[in-house]
Motif scaffolding. Structure first.
Motif, PDB file in Angstrom:
ATOM      1  N   ARG A 100      14.707  48.629  57.528  1.00  0.00           N
ATOM      2  CA  ARG A 100      14.217  49.158  58.806  1.00  0.00           C
ATOM      3  C   ARG A 100      12.720  49.309  58.715  1.00  0.00           C
ATOM      4  O   ARG A 100      12.151  49.507  57.635  1.00  0.00           O
ATOM      5  N   THR A 101      12.075  49.199  59.858  1.00  0.00           N
ATOM      6  CA  THR A 101      10.634  49.381  59.929  1.00  0.00           C
ATOM      7  C   THR A 101      10.286  49.900  61.318  1.00  0.00           C
ATOM      8  O   THR A 101      11.134  49.913  62.219  1.00  0.00           O
ATOM      9  N   VAL A 102       9.070  50.344  61.490  1.00  0.00           N
ATOM     10  CA  VAL A 102       8.643  50.925  62.764  1.00  0.00           C
ATOM     11  C   VAL A 102       7.241  50.435  63.083  1.00  0.00           C
ATOM     12  O   VAL A 102       6.394  50.303  62.194  1.00  0.00           O
ATOM     13  N   GLY A 103       7.015  50.113  64.350  1.00  0.00           N
ATOM     14  CA  GLY A 103       5.698  49.632  64.764  1.00  0.00           C
ATOM     15  C   GLY A 103       5.256  50.257  66.070  1.00  0.00           C
ATOM     16  O   GLY A 103       5.976  51.069  66.674  1.00  0.00           O
ATOM     17  N   PHE A 104       4.059  49.861  66.510  1.00  0.00           N
ATOM     18  CA  PHE A 104       3.441  50.473  67.680  1.00  0.00           C
ATOM     19  C   PHE A 104       2.977  49.395  68.649  1.00  0.00           C
ATOM     20  O   PHE A 104       1.775  49.084  68.746  1.00  0.00           O
ATOM     21  N   PRO A 105       3.908  48.771  69.402  1.00  0.00           N
ATOM     22  CA  PRO A 105       3.514  47.799  70.420  1.00  0.00           C
ATOM     23  C   PRO A 105       2.623  48.446  71.474  1.00  0.00           C
ATOM     24  O   PRO A 105       2.630  49.668  71.658  1.00  0.00           O
ATOM     25  N   ALA A 106       1.860  47.609  72.170  1.00  0.00           N
ATOM     26  CA  ALA A 106       0.887  48.125  73.135  1.00  0.00           C
ATOM     27  C   ALA A 106       1.540  49.006  74.192  1.00  0.00           C
ATOM     28  O   ALA A 106       0.954  50.002  74.629  1.00  0.00           O
ATOM     29  N   ASP A 107       2.763  48.648  74.631  1.00  0.00           N
ATOM     30  CA  ASP A 107       3.406  49.424  75.686  1.00  0.00           C
ATOM     31  C   ASP A 107       4.313  50.535  75.149  1.00  0.00           C
ATOM     32  O   ASP A 107       4.946  51.245  75.924  1.00  0.00           O
ATOM     33  N   LEU A 108       4.396  50.654  73.803  1.00  0.00           N
ATOM     34  CA  LEU A 108       5.154  51.750  73.195  1.00  0.00           C
ATOM     35  C   LEU A 108       4.323  52.356  72.057  1.00  0.00           C
ATOM     36  O   LEU A 108       4.672  52.254  70.878  1.00  0.00           O
ATOM     37  N   PRO A 109       3.206  52.996  72.400  1.00  0.00           N
ATOM     38  CA  PRO A 109       2.294  53.499  71.360  1.00  0.00           C
ATOM     39  C   PRO A 109       2.877  54.620  70.507  1.00  0.00           C
ATOM     40  O   PRO A 109       2.320  54.951  69.460  1.00  0.00           O
ATOM     41  N   GLU A 110       3.990  55.218  70.935  1.00  0.00           N
ATOM     42  CA  GLU A 110       4.616  56.265  70.132  1.00  0.00           C
ATOM     43  C   GLU A 110       5.538  55.698  69.057  1.00  0.00           C
ATOM     44  O   GLU A 110       6.042  56.429  68.220  1.00  0.00           O
ATOM     45  N   GLY A 144       1.337  45.776  59.301  1.00  0.00           N
ATOM     46  CA  GLY A 144       0.919  46.903  58.487  1.00  0.00           C
ATOM     47  C   GLY A 144       1.978  47.966  58.309  1.00  0.00           C
ATOM     48  O   GLY A 144       1.772  48.944  57.582  1.00  0.00           O
ATOM     49  N   ALA A 145       3.153  47.778  58.948  1.00  0.00           N
ATOM     50  CA  ALA A 145       4.211  48.796  58.875  1.00  0.00           C
ATOM     51  C   ALA A 145       4.956  48.720  57.546  1.00  0.00           C
ATOM     52  O   ALA A 145       5.156  47.639  56.990  1.00  0.00           O
ATOM     53  N   PRO A 146       5.417  49.850  57.034  1.00  0.00           N
ATOM     54  CA  PRO A 146       6.222  49.843  55.802  1.00  0.00           C
ATOM     55  C   PRO A 146       7.620  49.310  56.085  1.00  0.00           C
ATOM     56  O   PRO A 146       8.192  49.574  57.147  1.00  0.00           O
ATOM     57  N   VAL A 147       8.181  48.579  55.126  1.00  0.00           N
ATOM     58  CA  VAL A 147       9.543  48.052  55.243  1.00  0.00           C
ATOM     59  C   VAL A 147      10.425  48.811  54.263  1.00  0.00           C
ATOM     60  O   VAL A 147      10.243  48.728  53.049  1.00  0.00           O
ATOM     61  N   TRP A 148      11.365  49.558  54.812  1.00  0.00           N
ATOM     62  CA  TRP A 148      12.240  50.415  54.014  1.00  0.00           C
ATOM     63  C   TRP A 148      13.521  49.671  53.685  1.00  0.00           C
ATOM     64  O   TRP A 148      14.230  49.210  54.570  1.00  0.00           O
ATOM     65  N   ASP A 149      13.820  49.556  52.386  1.00  0.00           N
ATOM     66  CA  ASP A 149      15.044  48.924  51.911  1.00  0.00           C
ATOM     67  C   ASP A 149      16.127  49.995  51.829  1.00  0.00           C
ATOM     68  O   ASP A 149      16.014  50.945  51.052  1.00  0.00           O
ATOM     69  N   GLU A 150      17.173  49.853  52.656  1.00  0.00           N
ATOM     70  CA  GLU A 150      18.206  50.877  52.721  1.00  0.00           C
ATOM     71  C   GLU A 150      18.988  50.995  51.411  1.00  0.00           C
ATOM     72  O   GLU A 150      19.432  52.080  51.034  1.00  0.00           O
ATOM     73  N   GLU A 151      19.159  49.890  50.699  1.00  0.00           N
ATOM     74  CA  GLU A 151      19.938  49.925  49.460  1.00  0.00           C
ATOM     75  C   GLU A 151      19.141  50.527  48.316  1.00  0.00           C
ATOM     76  O   GLU A 151      19.663  51.313  47.515  1.00  0.00           O
ATOM     77  N   LEU A 152      17.856  50.178  48.220  1.00  0.00           N
ATOM     78  CA  LEU A 152      17.010  50.700  47.151  1.00  0.00           C
ATOM     79  C   LEU A 152      16.415  52.053  47.486  1.00  0.00           C
ATOM     80  O   LEU A 152      15.834  52.714  46.622  1.00  0.00           O
ATOM     81  N   ALA A 153      16.537  52.468  48.770  1.00  0.00           N
ATOM     82  CA  ALA A 153      16.016  53.768  49.222  1.00  0.00           C
ATOM     83  C   ALA A 153      14.530  53.908  48.928  1.00  0.00           C
ATOM     84  O   ALA A 153      14.083  54.884  48.317  1.00  0.00           O
ATOM     85  N   GLY A 154      13.759  52.932  49.339  1.00  0.00           N
ATOM     86  CA  GLY A 154      12.318  52.979  49.166  1.00  0.00           C
ATOM     87  C   GLY A 154      11.658  51.831  49.895  1.00  0.00           C
ATOM     88  O   GLY A 154      12.326  50.929  50.437  1.00  0.00           O
ATOM     89  N   VAL A 155      10.342  51.855  49.916  1.00  0.00           N
ATOM     90  CA  VAL A 155       9.565  50.813  50.596  1.00  0.00           C
ATOM     91  C   VAL A 155       9.377  49.638  49.650  1.00  0.00           C
ATOM     92  O   VAL A 155       8.905  49.803  48.519  1.00  0.00           O
ATOM     93  N   VAL A 156       9.729  48.446  50.118  1.00  0.00           N
ATOM     94  CA  VAL A 156       9.613  47.238  49.300  1.00  0.00           C
ATOM     95  C   VAL A 156       8.477  46.334  49.752  1.00  0.00           C
ATOM     96  O   VAL A 156       8.183  45.339  49.093  1.00  0.00           O
TER      97      VAL A 156
END
Length: 426
Positions: A100-110, A144-156
């Motif tokens: 999972r990851t999270v980003g900030f598109p222009a129309d969804l800055p939150e 630039g967003a962190p990518v979280w590996d659900e199995e390893l429980a950390g950012v890969v």
């Protein structure tokens, strides 16, 4: 509780902007150090927000930039309270892991979340990601967003590009490309099997009530004998709790060995006779004589007081007709730490040194595994030191705790004789 967000990404996720224009994402990889993409910042002078912490407008400067890898490393001028680096997973196979990851598109800055599956390595060291279809896809604003590996429980890794031919395909650059900042050492706030000394006063937590009580006793009595089982924290209480407070108030602290002469004093002085059980074991008669000698010196000077620590079982060899009255007046039994006290001793040192935190629920697991049995306290301290030695980035992890055998495992290893006696924690 340590006040951490339940999701480690909450305390690390950064939104970068130039004025009101959102540039993209970033995340903390070390205390005050942010990773993002070169193409995110370009020639801008970005500001950093921590949207999931509710903190905005933090100035940054560029430390490094690698245009070929598309990696930029920034330094925060003043990180907000609660900001913590993500737990990194630097090695390991990630093929077919959920992410999972999270980003900030222009129309969804939150911010908006995307999930999917990691496919495998490509050229230039990047890893291909297949996004789940049917909801939001990675687009500009996710770089630039962190990518979280659900199995390893950390950012890969970190999101770097999307593929124009297939909107469901994107790529990350792995954590190994983000430099040595991932493994930047933090200060170790834990003492393991060593007792706290006077120089460790800021890290000695959870004993405020006991320090207050001991200080009150010392103010009223010329001799206080702090008694308790091995590993109950008697030495630490005196050296890192009582002594610094008295010294700050102008009292001279004198460490007195078993055979040292009792000094003549002209100023307020506290004599500290630590681990007095050693003198009792060596020669009970001499130890009783030492108590009598000490009692006489205290009676001759109003400016002299003394504190000694000893194991409870040593009292039997000290009691005679000549010493019983003084021991009745002097002995104070140190109670086991309560759960609240242990929580403070576990969590507060990590918060104090900064850039170090427990994964959500880990501190509570340690508390649940801790018993009131004598000798458990130094084992908890040992586990904490080993968690620090096996930390992932800035995080003390469940994975490391399980690998160490948890507190019961440390107790088993101690029972098997693989650990030294915790005498230093008396």
């Amino acid at each position: 509780m340590n006040g951490l967000a339940t999701d480690p990404l909450d305390s690390a996720l950064v939104r970068l902007r130039d004025g009101r224009r959102v540039l993209g994402a970033g995340f903390l990889i070390a205390p005050g150090v942010v990773a993002t993409c070169v193409h995110v910042i370009g020639d801008a002078e970005p500001m950093a927000d921590f949207p999931l912490l509710g903190s905005q407008g933090h100035a940054v400067e560029v430390l490094e930039r690698d245009d070929e890898l598309d990696v930029a490393i920034l330094r925060l001028a003043e990180p907000p309270s609660g900001a913590l680096p993500v737990p990194a997973r630097i090695n390991g196979e990630v093929r077919d892991h959920r992410f999972r990851t999270v980003g900030f598109p222009a129309d969804l800055p939150e911010g908006v979340w995307v999930t999917g599956r990691l496919i495998g390595a490509q050229g230039r060291g990047r890893i291909q990601m297949a996004q789940d279809t049917g909801h939001w896809q990675i687009e500009p604003g996710f770089s630039g967003a962190p990518v979280w590996d659900e199995e390893l429980a950390g950012v890969v890794g970190m999101v770097v590009t999307t593929t124009a031919r297939n909107a469901a395909t994107a790529h990350l650059v792995p954590t190994t490309a983000l430099g040595d900042a991932w493994t930047a050492p933090s200060r170790n706030p834990y003492r393991g099997l060593r007792s706290f000394r006077q120089e460790d006063v800021e890290l000695f937590r959870g004993r405020d009530t006991d320090i207050d009580r001991l200080r009150e006793l010392v103010d009223r009595r010329d001799l206080v004998a702090v008694a308790g089982p091995s590993g109950s924290g008697k030495s630490s209480l005196v050296h890192a709790g009582l002594a610094p407070r008295l010294e700050a108030a102008g009292t001279r602290i004198v460490e007195l060995g078993a055979h040292d002469e009792i000094p003549e004093v002209t100023t307020d002085t506290l004599l500290v006779l630590d681990q007095f059980e050693e003198a009792v074991v060596e020669n009970p008669v001499t130890a009783r004589e030492r108590i009598a000698e000490l009692t006489g010196a205290l009676a001759r000077s109003e400016r002299l007081r003394a504190v000694l620590t000893l194991r409870s079982r040593s009292l039997d060899d000290l009691i005679t007709r000549d010493t019983v009255d003084e021991l009745n007046r002097s002995v104070w039994f140190l109670e086991p730490m309560s759960r609240a006290q242990l929580a403070a001793a576990i969590e507060e040192p990590a918060a104090l040194v900064g850039g170090l935190a427990f994964e959500a629920g880990l501190a509570q697991r340690i508390l649940d595994d801790t018993s009131d049995e004598p000798g458990t306290l130094p084992l908890v301290s040992l586990v904490l030191e080993q968690l620090w030695e096996n930390r992932h980035g800035a995080w003390l992890t469940h994975q490391a705790y399980d690998a160490l055998g948890r507190v019961p495992g440390a107790l088993s290893r101690h029972a098997d004789g693989s650990l030294p006696e915790p005498d230093d924690l008396d």
